[in-house]
Motif scaffolding. Structure first.
Motif, PDB file in Angstrom:
ATOM      1  N   SER A  19       1.037  -1.174  -0.267  1.00  9.66           N
ATOM      2  CA  SER A  19       0.388  -0.366   0.412  1.00  9.66           C
ATOM      3  C   SER A  19       0.818   1.152   0.399  1.00  9.66           C
ATOM      4  O   SER A  19       2.123   1.177   0.155  1.00  9.66           O
ATOM      5  N   LYS A  20       0.350   2.293  -0.379  1.00 10.12           N
ATOM      6  CA  LYS A  20       0.694   3.555  -0.366  1.00 10.12           C
ATOM      7  C   LYS A  20       1.849   3.642   0.806  1.00 10.12           C
ATOM      8  O   LYS A  20       1.279   2.906   2.147  1.00 10.12           O
ATOM      9  N   VAL A  21       2.449   5.183   0.868  1.00 10.19           N
ATOM     10  CA  VAL A  21       2.817   5.820   2.260  1.00 10.19           C
ATOM     11  C   VAL A  21       2.254   5.373   3.819  1.00 10.19           C
ATOM     12  O   VAL A  21       2.393   5.932   4.492  1.00 10.19           O
ATOM     13  N   PHE A  22       1.421   7.256   3.801  1.00 11.75           N
ATOM     14  CA  PHE A  22       0.584   7.436   4.068  1.00 11.75           C
ATOM     15  C   PHE A  22      -1.538   7.220   4.625  1.00 11.75           C
ATOM     16  O   PHE A  22      -1.630   7.946   4.842  1.00 11.75           O
ATOM     17  N   CYS A  23      -1.645   5.992   3.535  1.00  8.66           N
ATOM     18  CA  CYS A  23      -2.877   5.931   3.216  1.00  8.66           C
ATOM     19  C   CYS A  23      -3.236   4.100   2.357  1.00  8.66           C
ATOM     20  O   CYS A  23      -1.938   3.422   2.633  1.00  8.66           O
ATOM     21  N   GLY A  24      -4.074   3.864   2.805  1.00  7.07           N
ATOM     22  CA  GLY A  24      -4.126   1.761   2.858  1.00  7.07           C
ATOM     23  C   GLY A  24      -4.022   1.726   0.811  1.00  7.07           C
ATOM     24  O   GLY A  24      -4.827   0.847   0.873  1.00  7.07           O
ATOM     25  N   VAL A  37      -6.975   5.993  -5.869  1.00 10.70           N
ATOM     26  CA  VAL A  37      -6.925   7.360  -4.823  1.00 10.70           C
ATOM     27  C   VAL A  37      -8.224   7.878  -3.510  1.00 10.70           C
ATOM     28  O   VAL A  37      -8.612   6.980  -3.797  1.00 10.70           O
ATOM     29  N   CYS A  38      -7.693   8.032  -2.749  1.00 12.24           N
ATOM     30  CA  CYS A  38      -8.546   8.372  -1.617  1.00 12.24           C
ATOM     31  C   CYS A  38      -8.477  10.315  -0.731  1.00 12.24           C
ATOM     32  O   CYS A  38      -7.568  10.578  -1.695  1.00 12.24           O
ATOM     33  N   PRO A  39      -9.009  10.543   0.029  1.00  8.10           N
ATOM     34  CA  PRO A  39      -9.249  11.503   0.515  1.00  8.10           C
ATOM     35  C   PRO A  39      -7.750  11.879   1.009  1.00  8.10           C
ATOM     36  O   PRO A  39      -7.316  13.183   1.260  1.00  8.10           O
TER      37      PRO A  39
HETATM   38 ZN    ZN Z   1      -5.066   7.664  -0.862  1.00  8.98          ZN
END
Ligand code: ZN
Ligand code: ADP
Ligand code: MG
Length: 472
Positions: A19-24, A37-39
């Motif tokens: 997963s990405k570095v600061f979100c899932g 992408v997410c908020p």
């Molecule tokens: Zn995200």
């Protein structure tokens, strides 16, 4: 005039986390735009980053793989700038306290290239420019993909050193499972800083930074172009400007992109939403223990302990899977040279023809070891070993069984052969006469006739000995 180039690199590597570095969101390459992408990674106000521990571990591994000190304490900062591919208008990075410092890699000519630091940061999105419509579109899939940036000291003095370093570091990162290092997909990106100074001087000139280099070849061409451009300026008494330049592959030139920012332009300040990272010595030891033996160490082992040539060693280490396979094979039969030959020549031949890799094959390292052993112990001939390998490759199966069922086991008993040889000689009395009269080539012909008669179980060495005795 000719000048001494001085070069330093900044290398961005995408980390192989799920997963990405600061979100899932998924960390993947390709796919449709703006589907991962997410908020949080699209920079919505009020969202909070959560640090991916896997990214920290991989960054630490990158440090161990390049002989850095991996620090117990590191911390994140905000680097503020606006660009449409960066929706938060700041990048989270490590400025004051990077995770790794003071490493080095020795390149092939013996020069030690120092690594100043390795820090963790997030990747930005991508802009897709549509020249036809005259618009640019933003794809945020890459926003928040975990990166490390590796910064070297300006220790390079030639293009060759740079290329060698990039190849070596990319291979080490692949072995360590940090990054897949695909330059053409942008998972490893090299920025080249280059300046010139008169030979003999030790005062560095003003540098330009070259971006957009997506292969080892374009690194070479961009550096050569830039050496020429800066030499021309200096020859005319001009001054090189400190700036960022974009390399254009199609034109094979570099163009000014922007004048170089200074650190204070970015208004760095400590990232308030992420606590500092503490890693204990015990955790570091555990992370380090997960790293497999690296290519530089294997190279040494192959050339020094096993007496392989530099080329052979280089070829084996060029793929971790291939090197792992080789290491497993020599564990069950320690004929280093012959197993290397079998793999580099015969196995590679089959792989190249089929487009498969060593991870796809049906035989095991033990099978290869057994095959080479059968051949070395004259149970089968060298030619049969190749034929058996082809069968193993196509249909699977164990070498000894194949040798038995296909009649490859050599008959090392000379008595049966004597009879066959006598028969062949009497049937070819004419050729024997001509051979004795000096036509050397006919020996090969007679050999061929005997082997044809005796079948693939005949030991060619024994045939040759008896034949020689009988007709000379
Ligand atoms: Zn995200
Ligand atoms: P900045 O802080 O301005 O980014 P750094 O000192 O961090 O500058 O260096 C950035 C990169 O530029 C490093 O890879 C470094 O090796 C390289 N570099 C620094 N000075 C020179 C120079 N005079 N010529 C070539 N490369 C240089
Ligand atoms: Mg810097």
């Amino acid at each position: 005039m000719r000048y001494q180039p001085v070069i330093g690199l900044e290398i961005h590597c995408e980390l192989l986390t799920d997963s990405k570095v600061f979100c899932g969101c998924q960390n993947e390459f390709g796919g449709s735009e703006n589907t991962r992408v997410c908020p949080r990674c699209s920079g919505m106000p009020g969202t909070l980053p959560v640090l991916n521990q896997g990214a920290v571990r991989l960054a630490a591994k990158a440090g161990f793989a390049t002989d850095c000190t991996v620090n117990n304490y590191s911390a994140f900062d905000r680097k503020n700038y606006f660009y449409p591919d960066l929706p938060k208008a700041y990048q989270i990075t490590q400025f004051e306290y990077p995770i790794c410092s003071n490493g080095h890699i020795t390149v092939s000519d013996g020069t030690d290239i120092r690594i100043n630091r390795i820090h963790i940061e997030e990747d930005a999105g991508k802009l897709v420019h549509d020249d036809y419509e005259g618009i640019s579109l933003a794809d945020y899939n890459r926003c928040g993909v975990p990166l490390i940036e590796i910064v070297t000291e300006p220790d390079f003095r030639s293009v060759e050193q740079v290329q060698d370093f990039v190849e070596k570091i990319a291979l080490r990162l692949k072995y360590a499972g940090v990054c897949d290092a695909k330059m053409e997909q942008g998972s490893l990106r090299v920025d080249v800083n280059i300046s010139l100074m008169p030979y003999g001087s030790n005062e560095f000139g003003t540098r330009a930074e070259l971006k957009n280099l997506n292969s080892v070849k374009s690194i070479e061409r961009a550096i050569n172009y830039e050496i020429q451009r800066q030499s021309d300026i200096l020859d005319k008494g001009g001054k090189v400007i400190q700036e960022t330049r974009r390399y254009n592959e199609n034109h094979d030139d570099t163009k000014a992109l922007r004048s170089k920012e200074e650190a204070h332009d970015y208004r760095y300040f400590p990232e308030p939403d992420i606590p500092p990272v503490y890693i204990t010595d015990a955790e570091l030891a555990e992370i380090k223990a997960e790293i497999p033996e690296l290519p530089n160490s294997r190279y040494k082992r192959y050339t020094k302990d096993y007496n392989l040539t530099p080329d052979e060693a280089e070829l084996i280490i060029s793929s971790k899977e291939f090197s792992d396979f080789y290491d497993a094979a020599i564990k069950s039969y320690n004929n280093y040279k012959q197993i290397s030959n079998m793999m580099l020549v015969e196995v590679n031949h089959l792989l190249n023809d089929s487009g498969l890799t060593i991870s796809d094959v049906r035989f095991t390292p033990d099978d290869i070891a057994e095959l080479v052993k059968l051949s070395e112990e004259s149970v089968i001939s060298k030619k049969s070993a190749k034929d058996i390998l082809a069968i193993m490759f196509k249909d699977g199966g164990k070498p000894e069984e194949i040798a038995k069922t296909h009649g490859f086991i050599m008959d090392n008993d000379a008595s049966g052969l004597e009879e066959i040889i006598d028969k062949v000689l009497s049937e070819n009395a004419d050729s024997v006469e001509r051979y004795k009269a000096g036509n050397q080539k006919l020996f090969g012909f007679l050999m061929g006739q005997v082997l044809k008669e005796a079948g693939k179980s005949a030991n060619p060495k024994i045939v040759k000995d008896i034949l020689t005795k009988k007709i000379s």
